[in-house]
Design an enzyme around this catalytic site. Structure first.
Site, PDB file in Angstrom:
ATOM      1  N   HIS A  39      54.200  15.980  36.081  1.00  0.00           N
ATOM      2  CA  HIS A  39      53.405  17.213  36.136  1.00  0.00           C
ATOM      3  C   HIS A  39      52.937  17.321  37.576  1.00  0.00           C
ATOM      4  O   HIS A  39      52.482  16.330  38.158  1.00  0.00           O
ATOM      5  CB  HIS A  39      52.197  17.150  35.193  1.00  0.00           C
ATOM      6  N   CYS A 109      55.447  23.603  35.231  1.00  0.00           N
ATOM      7  CA  CYS A 109      54.526  23.330  36.334  1.00  0.00           C
ATOM      8  C   CYS A 109      55.261  23.020  37.631  1.00  0.00           C
ATOM      9  O   CYS A 109      54.817  23.397  38.716  1.00  0.00           O
ATOM     10  CB  CYS A 109      53.586  22.180  35.970  1.00  0.00           C
TER      11      CYS A 109
END
Length: 169
Positions: A39, A109
């Protein structure tokens, strides 16, 4: 006489969502070594910006429940002012990076961080991050799990949905 443009540092925060499990289990499950399930977020103008199933969010750096990042990558500096950057994010949030557009493999993301990094610095984020989805999907186990994985929505808790600061729209 014009004032010189200020330079603002741009950082990439990289978090391993698996907390080390990908490194240990990927050889058994995928037949290849993965170092993490990444992430990412962009830190600029004293805030952390990221994208998930809730859309674009922001918080103080390290302010999500993910805690401190596993790695910080220095992406360089930008001359983009905070005002222009927030207008750019607002535009992205209304078009390309709406919450309902989120997809774990193709629009996530890391896609967001890569696009924002290029806007701010002209540089892409590291390919080991952006190539991860295709690496997983290239394995038989990844293909078998794709229907389940496509349904996963990730939104790190602790951020605030992005909206124009100072109440403008």
């Amino acid at each position: 006489m014009e004032e010189p443009l200020a330079l603002h540092p741009v950082k990439l925060y990289v978090y391993d969502l698996s907390k080390g499990m990908a490194r240990r289990l990927s050889p058994l499950m995928l037949g290849k070594q993965l170092d993490g399930i990444w992430h990412t977020s962009i830190i600029v103008h004293k805030d952390e910006f990221f994208y998930g199933s809730g859309g674009i969010s922001s918080c103080a750096p390290g302010g999500t429940l993910l805690g401190p990042p596993d790695t910080v990558v220095d992406l360089g500096n930008t001359e983009v002012t905070e005002e222009i950057f927030l207008e750019y994010l607002s535009s992205l949030g209304e078009s390309v990076f709406r919450g309902e557009s989120y997809n774990l493999f193709e629009h996530n993301c890391n896609t967001f961080s890569n696009e924002v990094a290029q806007f701010l610095t002209g540089k892409k984020i590291p390919s080991y991050i952006t190539d991860l989805p295709s690496e997983v999907l290239a394995t038989p186990f990844g293909q078998a799990l794709r229907p389940l994985l496509d349904s996963i929505q990730i939104q790190p808790p602790g951020g605030n949905n992005f909206s124009r600061h100072n109440g403008q729209s």
